[in-house]
Design a protein around this motif. Sequence first.
Motif, PDB file in Angstrom:
ATOM      1  N   ALA A  25       0.828  -1.213   0.000  1.00  0.00           N
ATOM      2  CA  ALA A  25       0.000   0.000   0.000  1.00  0.00           C
ATOM      3  C   ALA A  25       0.856   1.254   0.000  1.00  0.00           C
ATOM      4  N   ARG A  26       1.933   1.248   0.769  1.00  0.00           N
ATOM      5  CA  ARG A  26       2.727   2.479   0.869  1.00  0.00           C
ATOM      6  C   ARG A  26       3.582   2.723  -0.373  1.00  0.00           C
ATOM      7  N   ARG A  27       3.771   1.701  -1.191  1.00  0.00           N
ATOM      8  CA  ARG A  27       4.451   1.930  -2.474  1.00  0.00           C
ATOM      9  C   ARG A  27       3.604   2.820  -3.382  1.00  0.00           C
ATOM     10  N   ARG A  28       2.288   2.712  -3.239  1.00  0.00           N
ATOM     11  CA  ARG A  28       1.381   3.541  -4.041  1.00  0.00           C
ATOM     12  C   ARG A  28       1.279   4.956  -3.471  1.00  0.00           C
ATOM     13  N   ALA A  29       1.176   5.037  -2.139  1.00  0.00           N
ATOM     14  CA  ALA A  29       1.079   6.348  -1.472  1.00  0.00           C
ATOM     15  C   ALA A  29       1.284   6.128   0.023  1.00  0.00           C
ATOM     16  N   PRO A  30       1.892   7.089   0.726  1.00  0.00           N
ATOM     17  CA  PRO A  30       2.080   6.931   2.165  1.00  0.00           C
ATOM     18  C   PRO A  30       0.736   6.737   2.881  1.00  0.00           C
ATOM     19  N   LEU A  31       0.721   5.846   3.859  1.00  0.00           N
ATOM     20  CA  LEU A  31      -0.491   5.629   4.649  1.00  0.00           C
ATOM     21  C   LEU A  31      -0.707   6.825   5.568  1.00  0.00           C
ATOM     22  N   ALA A  32      -1.949   7.279   5.659  1.00  0.00           N
ATOM     23  CA  ALA A  32      -2.238   8.469   6.453  1.00  0.00           C
ATOM     24  C   ALA A  32      -3.452   8.310   7.355  1.00  0.00           C
ATOM     25  N   ARG A  33      -4.368   7.363   7.063  1.00  0.00           N
ATOM     26  CA  ARG A  33      -5.635   7.282   7.780  1.00  0.00           C
ATOM     27  C   ARG A  33      -5.824   5.894   8.398  1.00  0.00           C
ATOM     28  N   THR A  34      -6.525   5.863   9.530  1.00  0.00           N
ATOM     29  CA  THR A  34      -6.791   4.584  10.200  1.00  0.00           C
ATOM     30  C   THR A  34      -7.631   3.670   9.320  1.00  0.00           C
ATOM     31  N   SER A  35      -8.543   4.226   8.527  1.00  0.00           N
ATOM     32  CA  SER A  35      -9.391   3.393   7.662  1.00  0.00           C
ATOM     33  C   SER A  35      -8.556   2.637   6.636  1.00  0.00           C
ATOM     34  N   GLU A  36      -7.478   3.230   6.180  1.00  0.00           N
ATOM     35  CA  GLU A  36      -6.581   2.554   5.245  1.00  0.00           C
ATOM     36  C   GLU A  36      -5.954   1.326   5.903  1.00  0.00           C
ATOM     37  N   LEU A  37      -5.518   1.488   7.143  1.00  0.00           N
ATOM     38  CA  LEU A  37      -4.895   0.375   7.867  1.00  0.00           C
ATOM     39  C   LEU A  37      -5.907  -0.727   8.135  1.00  0.00           C
ATOM     40  N   VAL A  38      -7.125  -0.359   8.532  1.00  0.00           N
ATOM     41  CA  VAL A  38      -8.162  -1.365   8.776  1.00  0.00           C
ATOM     42  C   VAL A  38      -8.405  -2.177   7.501  1.00  0.00           C
ATOM     43  N   SER A  39      -8.455  -1.515   6.361  1.00  0.00           N
ATOM     44  CA  SER A  39      -8.683  -2.216   5.090  1.00  0.00           C
ATOM     45  C   SER A  39      -7.538  -3.182   4.776  1.00  0.00           C
ATOM     46  N   ILE A  40      -6.303  -2.765   5.036  1.00  0.00           N
ATOM     47  CA  ILE A  40      -5.141  -3.628   4.803  1.00  0.00           C
ATOM     48  C   ILE A  40      -5.219  -4.871   5.682  1.00  0.00           C
ATOM     49  N   VAL A  41      -5.557  -4.680   6.960  1.00  0.00           N
ATOM     50  CA  VAL A  41      -5.635  -5.814   7.890  1.00  0.00           C
ATOM     51  C   VAL A  41      -6.738  -6.777   7.462  1.00  0.00           C
ATOM     52  N   ARG A  42      -7.899  -6.236   7.121  1.00  0.00           N
ATOM     53  CA  ARG A  42      -9.013  -7.106   6.698  1.00  0.00           C
ATOM     54  C   ARG A  42      -8.636  -7.934   5.468  1.00  0.00           C
ATOM     55  N   ALA A  43      -7.936  -7.314   4.540  1.00  0.00           N
ATOM     56  CA  ALA A  43      -7.537  -8.030   3.325  1.00  0.00           C
ATOM     57  C   ALA A  43      -6.472  -9.084   3.609  1.00  0.00           C
ATOM     58  N   ALA A  44      -5.651  -8.855   4.631  1.00  0.00           N
ATOM     59  CA  ALA A  44      -4.532  -9.757   4.919  1.00  0.00           C
ATOM     60  C   ALA A  44      -4.947 -10.977   5.739  1.00  0.00           C
ATOM     61  N   ILE A  45      -5.988 -10.836   6.528  1.00  0.00           N
ATOM     62  CA  ILE A  45      -6.397 -11.930   7.414  1.00  0.00           C
ATOM     63  C   ILE A  45      -7.431 -12.798   6.699  1.00  0.00           C
ATOM     64  N   PRO A  46      -7.233 -14.126   6.661  1.00  0.00           N
ATOM     65  CA  PRO A  46      -8.188 -15.008   5.983  1.00  0.00           C
ATOM     66  C   PRO A  46      -9.607 -14.852   6.532  1.00  0.00           C
ATOM     67  N   ALA A  47     -10.584 -15.026   5.679  1.00  0.00           N
ATOM     68  CA  ALA A  47     -11.982 -14.817   6.053  1.00  0.00           C
ATOM     69  C   ALA A  47     -12.378 -15.659   7.264  1.00  0.00           C
ATOM     70  N   ALA A  48     -11.914 -16.904   7.305  1.00  0.00           N
ATOM     71  CA  ALA A  48     -12.286 -17.778   8.424  1.00  0.00           C
ATOM     72  C   ALA A  48     -11.785 -17.228   9.752  1.00  0.00           C
ATOM     73  N   ALA A  49     -10.610 -16.614   9.741  1.00  0.00           N
ATOM     74  CA  ALA A  49     -10.032 -16.082  10.972  1.00  0.00           C
ATOM     75  C   ALA A  49     -10.692 -14.776  11.401  1.00  0.00           C
ATOM     76  N   ARG A  50     -11.432 -14.150  10.490  1.00  0.00           N
ATOM     77  CA  ARG A  50     -12.105 -12.897  10.821  1.00  0.00           C
ATOM     78  C   ARG A  50     -13.441 -13.116  11.508  1.00  0.00           C
ATOM     79  N   GLN A  51     -13.869 -14.365  11.616  1.00  0.00           N
ATOM     80  CA  GLN A  51     -15.201 -14.644  12.157  1.00  0.00           C
ATOM     81  C   GLN A  51     -15.268 -14.575  13.670  1.00  0.00           C
ATOM     82  N   THR A  52     -14.127 -14.667  14.346  1.00  0.00           N
ATOM     83  CA  THR A  52     -14.116 -14.657  15.815  1.00  0.00           C
ATOM     84  C   THR A  52     -13.107 -13.632  16.315  1.00  0.00           C
ATOM     85  N   GLY A  53     -13.270 -13.245  17.575  1.00  0.00           N
ATOM     86  CA  GLY A  53     -12.286 -12.395  18.230  1.00  0.00           C
ATOM     87  C   GLY A  53     -12.467 -10.909  18.026  1.00  0.00           C
ATOM     88  N   GLY A  54     -13.641 -10.486  17.543  1.00  0.00           N
ATOM     89  CA  GLY A  54     -13.874  -9.053  17.389  1.00  0.00           C
ATOM     90  C   GLY A  54     -13.220  -8.498  16.137  1.00  0.00           C
TER      91      GLY A  54
END
Length: 329
Positions: A174-203
Amino acid sequence: MHEQRHVPVLLDRCVELLAPALTEPESVLVDVTLGMGGHSEALLSRLPGLRVVGLDRDPQAIEIASARLAPFGERFTAVHAIYDDVLDVVQDVVGRPVQGLLGDLGVSSLQLDEVERGFSYAHDAPLDMRMDASTGITAADVLNGYDEADLVRILRTYGEERFAPRIARGVLEARRRAPLARTSELVSIVRAAIPAAARQTGGNPAKRTFQALRIEVNGELSTLESFLPDAVETLAVGGRIVVMSYQSLEDRLVKLALARGARSSAPAGLPVEPETHRPYLELLTRGAEQAGASELEANPRSASVRLRAAERLRPTPEHMLLRSARWAG
């Protein structure tokens, strides 16, 4: 008002544990994480002879708590400082060992609720996360400046994030395209990186990443490691320390520091235990205490709290040296 929305965690239990050490006239408590002053207000109200010195690294917290506690006059003193400066602050402000010490670790309600400070993954905001917004690196500096190995290290160590390598790679892409500046950008990166099954539990899947960044930005664990031995040495004999932690890494450090003081250091097999090897702390809690059902209902932020407490039993050689070097006169 900020303080109207703030519910101090385990307030009655903190007062119950600390009060026996604070009943004498001119007793002093150091609240090393003052926040909005809720714990200090309760202690000052219930113990009329008590004086409180409140530390916080956040200038906004100092301002809010000072206004809240102004009715107590000279019984309250606020100091803008990080809590690992506790020995120097007590030397300068009090001039002698103190009878009580309270620490409520981690991010405060004030910091969580001020959306623009970037502590919450639930709201879009600048990637800041500094507890003292006037100094130091930001979360954006970490995300845009650290190499992949260091990002993996802090996510694994401070967030206990098992998908740390995937998240770190996502940050670099992501930062190769543009420096990260917002929390929403980081949340999107984390969601994309974590497998769907692992996103179902733990908040929220970004919770661990945000915790790791906050700890790195504010140097929280290194500060705590430095603080704990100094905190014990700040206490007078008979003084009490109460520390509340909100994640396992903090609680482990507190547990080890208090347990160390509660054990004999004498070699096994000695017929008589030398005075200098006897425990210098007595644990006041059995393990870490947690919030009960009524507390959880009234204050959901108490869900992860772990409270530990101890009383100072005797001086140590280090304590005697500090008494002569720091409390002279």
